[in-house]
Design a protein around this motif. Structure first.
Motif, PDB file in Angstrom:
ATOM      1  N   LEU A  89       0.757  -1.219   0.131  1.00  0.00           N
ATOM      2  CA  LEU A  89      -0.167  -0.050  -0.242  1.00  0.00           C
ATOM      3  C   LEU A  89       0.842   1.296  -0.074  1.00  0.00           C
ATOM      4  CD1 LEU A  89      -2.903  -0.633   2.329  1.00  0.00           C
ATOM      5  CD2 LEU A  89      -3.082  -0.351  -0.199  1.00  0.00           C
ATOM      6  N   VAL A  90       1.711   1.262   0.821  1.00  0.00           N
ATOM      7  CA  VAL A  90       2.849   2.494   0.848  1.00  0.00           C
ATOM      8  C   VAL A  90       3.473   2.394  -0.377  1.00  0.00           C
ATOM      9  CG1 VAL A  90       4.981   3.255   1.867  1.00  0.00           C
ATOM     10  CG2 VAL A  90       3.167   2.204   3.449  1.00  0.00           C
ATOM     11  N   LEU A  91       3.756   1.513  -1.327  1.00  0.00           N
ATOM     12  CA  LEU A  91       4.620   1.613  -2.544  1.00  0.00           C
ATOM     13  C   LEU A  91       3.555   2.121  -3.528  1.00  0.00           C
ATOM     14  CD1 LEU A  91       6.783   0.989  -4.421  1.00  0.00           C
ATOM     15  CD2 LEU A  91       5.750  -1.256  -4.708  1.00  0.00           C
ATOM     16  N   THR A  92       2.364   1.866  -3.461  1.00  0.00           N
ATOM     17  CA  THR A  92       1.549   2.359  -4.471  1.00  0.00           C
ATOM     18  C   THR A  92       0.951   3.830  -4.119  1.00  0.00           C
ATOM     19  OG1 THR A  92      -0.566   1.744  -3.170  1.00  0.00           O
ATOM     20  CG2 THR A  92       0.307   0.095  -4.730  1.00  0.00           C
ATOM     21  N   PHE A 117       5.119  11.322 -14.341  1.00  0.00           N
ATOM     22  CA  PHE A 117       4.758  10.126 -13.580  1.00  0.00           C
ATOM     23  C   PHE A 117       5.881   9.835 -12.814  1.00  0.00           C
ATOM     24  CE2 PHE A 117       1.184   9.842 -16.682  1.00  0.00           C
ATOM     25  CZ  PHE A 117       0.253   9.783 -15.988  1.00  0.00           C
ATOM     26  N   SER A 118       5.729   9.015 -11.714  1.00  0.00           N
ATOM     27  CA  SER A 118       6.936   8.734 -10.776  1.00  0.00           C
ATOM     28  C   SER A 118       7.908   7.704 -11.780  1.00  0.00           C
ATOM     29  CB  SER A 118       6.407   7.793  -9.648  1.00  0.00           C
ATOM     30  OG  SER A 118       6.265   6.750 -10.070  1.00  0.00           O
ATOM     31  N   TYR A 119       9.157   7.932 -11.470  1.00  0.00           N
ATOM     32  CA  TYR A 119      10.223   7.227 -12.037  1.00  0.00           C
ATOM     33  C   TYR A 119      10.193   5.709 -11.923  1.00  0.00           C
ATOM     34  CZ  TYR A 119      15.132   5.445 -13.129  1.00  0.00           C
ATOM     35  OH  TYR A 119      15.888   4.944 -13.615  1.00  0.00           O
ATOM     36  N   TRP A 120       9.545   5.172 -10.695  1.00  0.00           N
ATOM     37  CA  TRP A 120       9.505   3.777 -10.470  1.00  0.00           C
ATOM     38  C   TRP A 120       8.488   3.139 -11.739  1.00  0.00           C
ATOM     39  CZ3 TRP A 120       6.084  -0.025  -9.766  1.00  0.00           C
ATOM     40  CH2 TRP A 120       6.518  -1.409  -9.176  1.00  0.00           C
ATOM     41  N   LEU A 121       7.402   3.922 -11.790  1.00  0.00           N
ATOM     42  CA  LEU A 121       6.388   3.480 -12.656  1.00  0.00           C
ATOM     43  C   LEU A 121       6.946   3.356 -14.203  1.00  0.00           C
ATOM     44  CD1 LEU A 121       2.811   5.168 -11.513  1.00  0.00           C
ATOM     45  CD2 LEU A 121       3.689   2.909 -11.476  1.00  0.00           C
ATOM     46  N   ASP A 123      10.065   3.368 -14.857  1.00  0.00           N
ATOM     47  CA  ASP A 123      11.018   2.288 -15.243  1.00  0.00           C
ATOM     48  C   ASP A 123      10.552   1.113 -15.298  1.00  0.00           C
ATOM     49  OD1 ASP A 123      13.842   1.696 -15.507  1.00  0.00           O
ATOM     50  OD2 ASP A 123      13.778   1.263 -13.370  1.00  0.00           O
ATOM     51  N   HIS A 124       9.715   0.610 -14.399  1.00  0.00           N
ATOM     52  CA  HIS A 124       9.282  -0.703 -14.241  1.00  0.00           C
ATOM     53  C   HIS A 124       7.927  -1.332 -14.967  1.00  0.00           C
ATOM     54  CE1 HIS A 124      11.920  -0.157 -10.627  1.00  0.00           C
ATOM     55  NE2 HIS A 124      11.933  -1.747 -10.647  1.00  0.00           N
ATOM     56  N   ILE A 125       7.132  -0.172 -15.519  1.00  0.00           N
ATOM     57  CA  ILE A 125       5.980  -0.589 -16.017  1.00  0.00           C
ATOM     58  C   ILE A 125       6.300  -0.350 -17.611  1.00  0.00           C
ATOM     59  CG2 ILE A 125       3.382  -0.338 -16.409  1.00  0.00           C
ATOM     60  CD1 ILE A 125       4.380  -1.417 -13.614  1.00  0.00           C
ATOM     61  N   VAL A 126       6.835   0.848 -17.920  1.00  0.00           N
ATOM     62  CA  VAL A 126       6.646   1.079 -19.378  1.00  0.00           C
ATOM     63  C   VAL A 126       7.869   1.247 -19.992  1.00  0.00           C
ATOM     64  CG1 VAL A 126       4.139   2.251 -19.501  1.00  0.00           C
ATOM     65  CG2 VAL A 126       6.199   3.570 -18.820  1.00  0.00           C
ATOM     66  N   GLY A 127       8.871   0.903 -19.360  1.00  0.00           N
ATOM     67  CA  GLY A 127      10.333   0.791 -19.525  1.00  0.00           C
ATOM     68  C   GLY A 127      10.752  -0.097 -20.842  1.00  0.00           C
ATOM     69  N   GLY A 218      -0.755   7.627 -20.907  1.00  0.00           N
ATOM     70  CA  GLY A 218      -2.000   7.066 -20.487  1.00  0.00           C
ATOM     71  C   GLY A 218      -2.198   5.922 -20.074  1.00  0.00           C
ATOM     72  N   LEU A 219      -1.334   4.681 -20.171  1.00  0.00           N
ATOM     73  CA  LEU A 219      -1.372   3.583 -19.348  1.00  0.00           C
ATOM     74  C   LEU A 219      -1.131   3.649 -17.925  1.00  0.00           C
ATOM     75  CD1 LEU A 219      -1.356   0.474 -20.142  1.00  0.00           C
ATOM     76  CD2 LEU A 219       1.059   0.746 -19.789  1.00  0.00           C
ATOM     77  N   LEU A 220       0.072   4.578 -17.653  1.00  0.00           N
ATOM     78  CA  LEU A 220       0.198   5.017 -16.358  1.00  0.00           C
ATOM     79  C   LEU A 220      -1.016   5.787 -15.670  1.00  0.00           C
ATOM     80  CD1 LEU A 220       3.947   5.643 -16.445  1.00  0.00           C
ATOM     81  CD2 LEU A 220       2.829   3.462 -15.964  1.00  0.00           C
ATOM     82  N   GLY A 221      -1.503   6.628 -16.402  1.00  0.00           N
ATOM     83  CA  GLY A 221      -2.522   7.384 -15.765  1.00  0.00           C
ATOM     84  C   GLY A 221      -3.755   6.464 -15.639  1.00  0.00           C
ATOM     85  N   ASN A 222      -4.187   5.595 -16.385  1.00  0.00           N
ATOM     86  CA  ASN A 222      -5.155   4.527 -16.112  1.00  0.00           C
ATOM     87  C   ASN A 222      -4.768   3.751 -14.978  1.00  0.00           C
ATOM     88  OD1 ASN A 222      -7.652   3.565 -17.714  1.00  0.00           O
ATOM     89  ND2 ASN A 222      -6.655   1.718 -17.043  1.00  0.00           N
ATOM     90  N   LEU A 223      -3.586   3.225 -14.890  1.00  0.00           N
ATOM     91  CA  LEU A 223      -3.222   2.503 -13.500  1.00  0.00           C
ATOM     92  C   LEU A 223      -3.426   3.239 -12.411  1.00  0.00           C
ATOM     93  CD1 LEU A 223      -1.993  -0.575 -13.177  1.00  0.00           C
ATOM     94  CD2 LEU A 223       0.334   0.876 -13.158  1.00  0.00           C
TER      95      LEU A 223
END
Length: 265
Positions: A89-92, A117-121, A123-127, A218-223
């Motif tokens: 939860l903290v991470l999200t 958006f955050s660097y983590w998202l 790098d890890h989601i749309v990298g 947009g993908l990260l915005g949806n997430l």
């Protein structure tokens, strides 16, 4: 001792019930069509909910049949699961805080900028390691093609409440100044060099803006939007779960104390 065990059994039943909204929230996140292209991020909440359900059942059995060994296993495992759930939860909250969406004059929908958006998202989601598969999945989905059946005129489209993915992936960024023909067909950009995505846009249904940073945004915005919706339920459930666990620890300690006192007598 019987009273303490009954209390512990009841508390474990409450913990069991707490796992239901956790599993329900995770299932909603996982089954939402907008998330179908992010495979590895779909099920963590469901797995944690199922684990809490199984551990709570173990604690209930241990309390009801007075199996102190099972109660000890329950307390250790539940503590680990609560910590894991809290970390998730903290991470999200941390990674979904920054947003790259911004308002566009004359449009009901918002446009998306990946850098917001955050660097983590990012790098890890749309990298680069993940985007190829996500891009192919988006191209195979009906997320953009169905827009052609929903909106005919430019006025209808500009007044539409598009999802972040539809706004970022199915059309060119508004700043480029493309002329609307239909939701997935745009021509003659007036500001073709103002943004790198302007030159990436392609009217080919298999291309569109799937390679654009705006599509990744947009993908990260949806997430981000969907996690924000589920977080409230998860937070309330976690607070109840922690309260139940702490009371359960006290009841278990009571049971051990009375057991030791009885043994000495």
């Amino acid at each position: 001792m019987s009273s303490s065990n009954n209390i512990t059994a009841f508390l474990n039943f409450l913990a069991f019930m707490c796992s239901i909204p956790i599993i329900a929230s995770g299932t909603w996140l996982a089954s939402n069509p907008d998330n179908e292209c992010i495979h590895w991020l779909r099920w963590p909440v469901v797995f944690i909910g199922i684990a809490i359900m199984l551990v709570s059942l173990t604690g209930f059995i241990g309390a009801y049949w007075k199996k102190e060994g099972l109660l000890g296993v329950y307390l250790v495992c539940m503590a680990l699961l609560i910590v894991l759930f809290l970390v998730l939860l903290v991470l999200t909250f941390v990674v979904t805080g920054p947003t790259g969406d911004y308002m566009v004059p004359g449009r009901a929908y918002r446009d998306y900028r990946l850098a917001g958006f955050s660097y983590w998202l990012r790098d890890h989601i749309v990298g680069p390691d993940n985007w190829g598969n996500i891009r192919a999945c988006l191209a195979d989905s009906a997320v953009c093609s169905k827009l052609n059946n929903q909106y005919v005129t430019a006025e209808q489209f500009f007044a539409a409440d598009l999802s972040p993915i539809q706004s970022g992936c199915c059309k060119p960024p508004t700043i480029c100044g493309y002329q609307y023909m239909n939701p997935t067909l745009w021509i003659n950009p007036t500001n073709g060099v103002v943004d790198v995505d302007c030159s990436i846009w392609n009217n080919d249904p298999n291309q569109l803006c799937y390679n654009c940073d705006s599509c990744k945004g947009g993908l990260l915005g949806n997430l981000r939007k969907e996690w924000k919706k589920s977080n409230l339920i998860l937070i309330i459930t976690l607070v109840i779960l922690i309260s139940v666990y702490l009371i359960g620890c006290c009841a278990y300690k009571n049971t051990l104390t009375k057991s030791n006192t009885k043994g000495k007598k």
